[in-house]
Design a protein around this motif. Sequence first.
Motif, mmCIF file in Angstrom:
data_model
loop_
_atom_site.group_PDB
_atom_site.id
_atom_site.type_symbol
_atom_site.label_atom_id
_atom_site.label_comp_id
_atom_site.label_asym_id
_atom_site.label_seq_id
_atom_site.Cartn_x
_atom_site.Cartn_y
_atom_site.Cartn_z
ATOM 1 N N GLY A 221 0.813 -1.206 0.000
ATOM 2 C CA GLY A 221 0.000 0.000 0.000
ATOM 3 C C GLY A 221 0.843 1.251 0.000
ATOM 4 N N THR A 235 -4.184 0.374 -1.996
ATOM 5 C CA THR A 235 -3.799 -0.901 -1.409
ATOM 6 C C THR A 235 -4.011 -2.008 -2.430
ATOM 7 N N THR A 258 -8.533 0.629 3.205
ATOM 8 C CA THR A 258 -8.147 1.785 2.387
ATOM 9 C C THR A 258 -9.127 2.923 2.639
ATOM 10 N N SER A 267 -3.569 3.232 4.509
ATOM 11 C CA SER A 267 -3.563 1.916 3.886
ATOM 12 C C SER A 267 -3.164 0.912 4.958
#
Length: 364
Positions: A221, A235, A258, A267
């Motif tokens: 992420g 992500t 997310t 993330s």
Amino acid sequence: MNRLPILHQNLAGLALLALLSLPALAATQESRPAPIALAIHGGAGTLLRAEMSAEQEQQYRAVLGQALDAGYAVLKSGGASLDAVQATILVMEDSPLFNAGKGAVFTSDGKHELDAAVMTGHDLRAGSVAGITQVKNPILAARAVMEQSEHVMLTGPGADTFARTQGLAMVDNHYFDTEFRWQQLLKLRGEPLDTPMPGSKSANAAAPAWRAEGRKFGTVGAVALDQAGHLAAGTSTGGMTNKRWGRVGDAPVIGAGTYANAECAVSATGHGEFFIRVGVAHEICARIRFKGESPAAAARYVVQDTLKPMQAEGGVIVLGRDGRFALEFNSPGMYRGVIDVHGKREIAIFGTDDDATPLTGASH
């Protein structure tokens, strides 16, 4: 003697001087670059220095560095935070080292099902995909859902079909095969480790020597802050090894794995079922927005005080609109990196007591 005329002259002079100084002041402010920052993760879990060779550690640090550099180059050139997040995640999706894209884990059927999400904070736009099997880079599919459809989440074969209509690169599912992930599946099942991968046409990376069966969440992420002051989060993941029944974790769930708004971008990586139940990413941003907490304080409360008592393992990366950040985890380690508002670049893997890099997860 009447001093009023003199006083008026002085005041007029000061006012004129102030007016003349305004253009210079404005020019100084305009020439000062707006803060930019980028934070990334490559998954959390049982990451111990004793179980990783120096060569393997260097491989991970190298790809994390490439990912940071790719995203930061976008930000430094004046690019959007979403473009920076995408550039960062593409590097990790294309690497067999992480559980996303090329290095995705195997399902119980010996296949790969991938999830991804993106979100932009200033306008609350979001897009995600879950259970896709043919898109080379899932993060691009998530962005296409956000920008080229009226929806937020698409799943399964429909998401693959949509991605194809958008001209995204499509691959055979065996593209995602790696020997490392195959060995993980075999160990989890208790099957002979010399069992060959069925039908693989991929050139596979050798299985690393350290313990492959340990609890690792290799989700990747990124969160970014651009010169316009806009935040974005993204992500991408292959999910859980040996997963069945179309299981979907937190990564593509907006607000769980997310999330981004005007104040915060998050993330997450970890045991997705718990992260969904807590609404981890949104919870952190809500604490920042409504309680005025720093990214470090908000992340610490959710990861340590909320998730840990639930025995939910994992971590988050958090970035605020002023560039303050947090890299918080309750597992033994987390692949992570940051380039802060001062341009300082750091990368770390292990827990704070076992990592040579002084990257602790506190706000800068």
